[in-house]
Design an enzyme around this catalytic site. Structure first.
Site, PDB file in Angstrom:
ATOM      1  N   SER A  34       0.848  -1.194   0.000  1.00  0.00           N
ATOM      2  CA  SER A  34       0.000   0.000   0.000  1.00  0.00           C
ATOM      3  C   SER A  34       0.875   1.232   0.000  1.00  0.00           C
ATOM      4  O   SER A  34       2.005   1.197   0.512  1.00  0.00           O
ATOM      5  CB  SER A  34      -0.891   0.016   1.239  1.00  0.00           C
ATOM      6  OG  SER A  34      -1.452   1.300   1.418  1.00  0.00           O
ATOM      7  N   TYR A  66      -1.209  -1.091  10.229  1.00  0.00           N
ATOM      8  CA  TYR A  66      -1.407  -1.364   8.798  1.00  0.00           C
ATOM      9  C   TYR A  66      -0.185  -0.922   7.984  1.00  0.00           C
ATOM     10  O   TYR A  66       0.321  -1.671   7.140  1.00  0.00           O
ATOM     11  CB  TYR A  66      -2.673  -0.635   8.327  1.00  0.00           C
ATOM     12  CG  TYR A  66      -3.067  -0.926   6.904  1.00  0.00           C
ATOM     13  CD1 TYR A  66      -3.633  -2.146   6.558  1.00  0.00           C
ATOM     14  CD2 TYR A  66      -2.883   0.026   5.905  1.00  0.00           C
ATOM     15  CE1 TYR A  66      -4.007  -2.415   5.244  1.00  0.00           C
ATOM     16  CE2 TYR A  66      -3.251  -0.234   4.597  1.00  0.00           C
ATOM     17  CZ  TYR A  66      -3.815  -1.447   4.268  1.00  0.00           C
ATOM     18  OH  TYR A  66      -4.175  -1.708   2.971  1.00  0.00           O
TER      19      TYR A  66
END
Lengths: 245, 77
Positions: free
Chosen positions: A139, A152
């Site tokens: 990401s 995350y």
């Protein structure tokens, strides 16, 4: 170009928006696909849509034993796992001071540790075959960081380090390991944003729009292809210019 | 030559693509048979599979030659 006829691909998180699109792209290029995810129903629906060459392989990635067995089940169903796409991921957002150990650990477990376990299991067959493609969906926040997402972002940055290290280990065996790092993509997750949040995000994206799952899938298809055989250890950013790195 | 030695030799020959007569008692996988570090890991995994045994990392490190492999597997199998 990008013909995957005769190849087999396992996609985790195939019940989600991006994962389903990745499976569609690999399938339409001719690959046999193994659709993994926790929710069986959307996997069955997707398999029915794809028709032949699609296998449903449910797996709870927070369960170590299930993860260990997933590649084996993929091999039993498809004969091999030539292409592995680690796409599954979860979020448990919160500011550091309010983040529990459990929220930290569950995100690291599902996003990063399961990627490690699946890579370890898949590489064995790929080494014997002298061919393999691993694509890990990281990401943009793994590179830039994002307030409220230490767990995350750490898991996604971890995937990049894992991929580069594994790429170095197995490059001589015809196996490539790369990441795709999406920016803001239209999915069920981003649908929840309100107009003001949406406008705020788009203000930071030179392309002036969110990306589509198909645009992520196209990047994965490239990295999974025969043609990308000399691309390894790299991260392909698909973010509309949001971060040019 | 024991049955174990034959089976080990078969794996080494197949995996490293070398002539069977090069695989002697003292032949080193890396120095004599052209293996790289990844090959040695693959060999150990192949031995584990063939003989249904587990070869721990510290033991694997001591397996440098064909003779080492046969000796270890004979004692473990």
């Amino acid at each position: 170009m990008f013909d995957l006829t005769g190849k087999t691909a396992l996609v985790t998180g195939a019940s989600g928006g991006i994962g389903a699109e990745i499976a569609r792209a690999l399938h339409s290029a001719g690959a046999t696909v193994g659709l993994s995810g926790t929710r069986v129903e959307p996997l069955e629906t997707l398999a029915a849509e794809l028709g032949e060459r699609a296998h449903v392989l449910p797996c709870n990635l927070s369960d170590a034993a299930e993860v260990e067995g997933l590649i084996k089940r993929g091999v039993e169903a498809m004969g091999a796992v030539d292409i592995l796409v680690n796409n599954a991921g979860i979020t448990r957002d919160g500011l550091v001071m309010r983040m529990s150990d459990e929220d930290w650990a569950s995100v690291i477990d599902v996003n990063l540790t399961s990627t490690f376990r699946l890579c370890r299991a898949a590489v064995r067959g790929m080494m014997k075959a002298r061919w393999g493609r691993i694509v890990n969906i990281s990401s943009i926040v793994g590179q830039t960081g994002n307030g409220g997402q230490v767990n995350y972002a750490a898991s996604k940055a971890g995937m990049v380090g894992l991929s580069k290290s594994l790429a170095a280990e197995v490059a001589s065996r015809g196996i490539t390991v790369n990441c795709v790092a999406p920016g803001f993509i239209e999915t069920a997750m981003t649908d929840k944003l309100n107009e003001a949040q949406r406008a705020g995000i788009l203000g930071s994206v030179p392309a002036g729009r969110m990306g589509t799952p198909a645009e992520i899938a196209a990047a994965v298809l490239f990295l999974a292809s025969q043609e990308a055989g000399y691309v390894t250890g790299s991260t392909l950013h698909v973010n509309g210019g949001m971060a040019m790195i | 030559m024991s049955d174990i030695a034959d089976r080990v030799k078969k794996i080494v020959v197949e995996h490293l693509g070398v002539e069977a007569d090069k695989v002697t008692e003292t032949a080193s996988f890396i120095d004599d048979l052209g293996a790289d570090s990844l090959d040695t890991v693959e060999l150990v995994m192949a031995f584990e599979e063939e003989f249904g045994i587990e070869i721990p990392d510290d033991a694997a490190e001591t397996i440098q030659t064909f003779g080492d492999a046969v000796k270890f597997i004979s004692s473990a199998a």
